[in-house]
Design an enzyme around this catalytic site. Structure first.
Site, PDB file in Angstrom:
ATOM      1  CB  ILE A  63     -23.291  10.718  18.819  1.00  0.00           C
ATOM      2  CG1 ILE A  63     -24.812  10.780  18.582  1.00  0.00           C
ATOM      3  CG2 ILE A  63     -22.727   9.419  18.291  1.00  0.00           C
ATOM      4  CD1 ILE A  63     -25.195  10.732  17.096  1.00  0.00           C
ATOM      5  CB  SER A  64     -26.240  10.431  23.865  1.00  0.00           C
ATOM      6  OG  SER A  64     -25.542  11.399  24.613  1.00  0.00           O
ATOM      7  CD  GLN A  65     -27.157   4.365  25.961  1.00  0.00           C
ATOM      8  OE1 GLN A  65     -26.057   4.473  26.489  1.00  0.00           O
ATOM      9  NE2 GLN A  65     -28.026   3.395  26.277  1.00  0.00           N
TER      10      GLN A  65
END
EC number: 2.1.1.77
Length: 217
Positions: A63-65
């Site tokens: 999950i992207s920052q």
């Protein structure tokens, strides 16, 4: 401090951090505030859900920052009338954010496990305008129609023609372009009457977009 108090403080710091780093679109900020990020991370990562770092999820994906999600969403320049396509559902978090900003969201995921989990999370949040599709992001079928906005959340070495064909005239696509290992360039494409305009935005690091459906998982 209670868990609820800690969560409220984390969310406040999360919003302030995004503003300090230049995220200014109020609709985007409201969408990010409205979507509980902690519901899209693995159970052991809930306490660090709002930390500005990418987190591992199932199937070897991430999950992207939060800042990258916010930045990409802002650069997509959405409108409530838009129909949006996401390539790479992952946890479902980006689709949930877009559901607050667009009329309809279709999100394509090659891993059935991730698609099923994201579908359940989105349903639990009442995201009725999101459709999760198990499919190949390199070969988006015509049956899905065309889209005003397309966002790709995995790195592509080249952008397939089939994906450009899904973009409406005057539409915008965001895609990380570059090698599967190392730094890629986040690119914004605008489909105009005289062709496709390309603008390089920021360097990013994404997991690679793989061709085909996952044989397992």
């Amino acid at each position: 401090m209670s868990a609820s108090g800690r969560s409220a403080r984390e969310k406040l710091n999360f919003q302030l951090g995004l503003r300090r780093r230049g995220i200014s679109d109020q609709a985007v900020l409201r969408a990010l505030e409205d979507v509980p990020r902690e519901q899209f991370v693995e159970p052991h990562d809930k306490e660090v859900a709002y930390a500005d770092t990418a987190l591992g999820i199932a199937c070897g994906q991430t999950i992207s920052q939060p800042y990258v999600v916010a930045y990409m969403t802002e650069q997509l320049r959405t409108h409530p009338r838009h129909r949006a396509l996401e390539i790479g559902t992952g946890s479902g978090y980006q689709a949930a954010v877009l559901s607050r900003l667009c009329r309809q969201v279709v999100t394509v995921e090659r891993y059935r496990t991730l698609a099923d989990t994201a579908r359940a999370r989105l349903a639990a949040l009442g995201c009725r305008n999101v459709e999760v599709v198990v499919g190949d992001g390199y070969d988006v079928p015509d049956t899905l129609g065309t889209f005003d906005r397309i966002i790709v959340t995995a790195a592509m070495e080249t952008i397939p023609d089939s994906l450009m064909e899904r973009l409406e005239p005057d539409g915008i696509m965001l895609v990380p372009v570059g090698p599967p290992e190392g730094v890629q360039q986040l690119v914004r494409l605008r489909k105009g009457a005289d062709g496709v305009e390309q603008e390089d935005l920021i360097p990013v690091r994404f997991v690679p977009a793989l061709v085909g459906l996952a044989k397992e998982l």
